[in-house]
Write an enzyme that holds these catalytic residues in place. Sequence first.
Site, PDB file in Angstrom:
ATOM      1  N   CYS A 136      -9.961  -4.954 -10.583  1.00 57.15           N
ATOM      2  CA  CYS A 136      -9.397  -3.511 -10.083  1.00 57.15           C
ATOM      3  C   CYS A 136      -7.986  -3.778  -9.545  1.00 57.15           C
ATOM      4  CB  CYS A 136     -10.354  -2.873  -9.194  1.00 57.15           C
ATOM      5  SG  CYS A 136     -10.573  -4.011  -7.487  1.00 57.15           S
ATOM      6  N   HIS A 166       0.908  -1.160  -0.041  1.00 56.67           N
ATOM      7  CA  HIS A 166       0.083  -0.072  -0.138  1.00 56.67           C
ATOM      8  C   HIS A 166       0.850   1.459   0.123  1.00 56.67           C
ATOM      9  CE1 HIS A 166      -2.958  -3.036   0.608  1.00 56.67           C
ATOM     10  NE2 HIS A 166      -3.708  -2.190  -0.041  1.00 56.67           N
TER      11      HIS A 166
HETATM   12  C1  PEP Z   1      -6.558  -5.924  -4.587  1.00 58.67           C
HETATM   13  O1  PEP Z   1      -6.341  -6.794  -3.574  1.00 58.67           O
HETATM   14  O2  PEP Z   1      -6.364  -6.255  -5.668  1.00 58.67           O
HETATM   15  C2  PEP Z   1      -7.327  -4.774  -4.400  1.00 58.67           C
HETATM   16  C3  PEP Z   1      -7.436  -3.971  -5.342  1.00 58.67           C
HETATM   17  O3  PEP Z   1      -7.237  -4.169  -3.079  1.00 58.67           O
HETATM   18  P1  PEP Z   1      -5.943  -3.790  -2.289  1.00 58.67           P
HETATM   19  O4  PEP Z   1      -4.971  -3.501  -3.271  1.00 58.67           O
HETATM   20  O5  PEP Z   1      -6.566  -2.433  -1.854  1.00 58.67           O
HETATM   21  O6  PEP Z   1      -5.826  -4.615  -1.301  1.00 58.67           O
END
Ligand code: PEP
Length: 746
Positions: free
Chosen positions: A681, A369
Amino acid sequence: MENNHINLLCDISELSAVLAGSDDVDSFLQRIVEIVAGHINASVCSIYLFDDQKSKLYLKVTHGLNSTVASDIELSVGEGLVGHCFQEMEAVLENKASTHPKFKHFAELDESCFESFLAVPIQRGVEHIGVLVVQREEALSFIQLDVRAMQATASQLASVIENARIILTLNESEEESRENWFSRNAVIKGQIASKGIKHAKSLVIEHSDNWLSSDIEGEFTLEDFEIALSQTTSQLYLLEKRLGEKLPESASMIFSAHSLILKDPEFTGKMGDLIRNGYNPPLAVRAIARKFIRIFKNSKNAYTREKVEDIEDIAKRILSNLMHKHYGADSECSGRVIIAHDLYPSELLKLANENAAGIVLVSGGVTSHVSILARSLQIPMLLVDQPRLMELYDGTDVLLDAEMGTFYINPSDEIITLFKEREQAKKRIKTARMTTSSKTKCGESIALLANINLLSDLKTAAKHNAEGIGLYRTEFPFLIRSDFPSETEQESIYKRLFSSMPDKVITLRTLDIGGDKILKYFQDDLAEDNPVLGMRSIRFSLKYKDIFRDQIRAMLKAAKGHSQFRIMFPMISGLEEYLEAKETVYSCVESLKKEGAEFCEDFELGMMIEVPSTLYIIDELAKEADFFCIGTNDFIQFLLAVDRGNEKVADYYLPHHPSVLRALKQISEAAIKHNTDVSLCGEMANESVYLKFILGIGISSLSVDALNMQTLRQEIRKHTMDKCQKFADELLAESSIDKIEAILGI
Ligand code: PEP
Ligand code: MG
């Protein structure tokens, strides 16, 4: 594939064995170009290799061109058709090459008579190695089958050439390379976390205590101290204001602790007392700072321990103002490429706010993140597995190329000029290429929605004509603050999303904290040995229902009057979780009704598909949910058991692993069967190389970083759905990673 092409692949793969017993790389590569030329029936076959040190491509070996001058032929990235192929990492097929505006004529090579030109990049993982080229005299003679064969050959070659390089460098003494590491034009490869290029001075951030014991020059007065204090106060005020403008959702909370400490009589008050008792002011500042640092460091409370950084920051600011080395609202980080082990999201925000030029992390993963946040903040970031970088002297000249994944220490003037030119050329291409249509060659519309992390992303999303928001990571406002935002504060943050895209789909994902998204102010309760598999995401929301309800209520109220509002639950692993989350939403609806509040009653409920357990109940989930959004970042991490944030295992993190590809197909099939809307996504959607596959399995809605939309639109326009389906089927039929990589051309 034609027989000739298959023979070619067999011959190439056998060459690795030949290489193992030889250290004459040139003659070995020469053998390769001859084999390729023979099988492809080309008059010319050449290999260009990229020299990281000089940032240039060199004609290494050739069959068919004038080899006596080959060693003089060099190209910059983006120069000529070969340089173009390398820059874009894409095949270039030109059947009338001499008329192409990019064609670069080298008279000494006598190549103008070769009209058909085909080049493919040679790359391996993050390593961009070079270009393989074939040419024929007659125009219009290469076909797509040749492109595929060449791509497959290049992907085999990549590892062989890498072996060749290793053999060549084995003789280099380890000692010599260490000595030269920081002094010469050293080049380090890394993974790109956030794109961009920066040439600046370096600064290593490490929590060291040197500043507390270094020599102090000069005598200062109480008045000097008071002036330094008021300068510090106004710098912090400016920083807060700037942060408030850049990141309205942070509500300037990051610096609130600083301001409080600065006003504390036990802190600055005690410094004043010491000065009045005869202490030289810098020593007084250090003495009190030292005392506070000791107390905070020994605290049992993690949140208090964190405050050590705030104390250090303030004390260093007062000291530099006092000694007239002040740095305005910016800090020593301003304009620097920061090198650090790892960073908290709040530290990254501070660095961005203080105008750091770029970041190199010696740990971390691309889909972590902090990387996602760096992209939102548009601050270039590279991840390198080189802890020795922490020893780099501050102020070293560095060039961070987070476009190619390279970090240059003390780059030569030649490299710096090359980079400036590349930047200029990129800017020109970017403005010339703006397109808004995301239709395939056969006219199928593909929805491109934006992933939003910070409110500042909204502007970029609008500029790139996003068709809505496919994923708003609501945890970011929680992460960048120092306490939970209230229901009203959340409502006002969410309202900004709705007003920025009034008629478009807006998907708000409920809190997805835990794992690497740790709330510092809630850490004590969450201390776990394995947080990625712990009390995180929807589990956290279902456990702390008050926090969950506040958030849902804020969402429902903010969405008032909006017609395409979607609430999405993260990390759903079973039907019960989804139903419990859904029930919570409806209980919030009831309570808002009772209160007579204004809110949105017409919304859709859906879930992230990112835990592999969903695969076996996918039909039941599809019947329940209004929509699915596939989160490949976590899905791949859990399916392949590879930490998405660990650079050391990055080579195992494979979106194109056959199990991942087949699972994605299974999810998409279930969604289509039950008429459940499905989108993707995760970061995989941002990568053009996977686009044909994703479209081919029936996913026609992608939620991506807005900055990638232009590139994706151009890619979308190249393909027909028919071909995408065939391509996907071909990939799904393969179980070997090597073969899948050959088909994908990576
Ligand atoms: C994912 O896990 O692909 C996602 C879009 O969520 P995050 O990256 O916020 O965990
Ligand atoms: Mg996820």
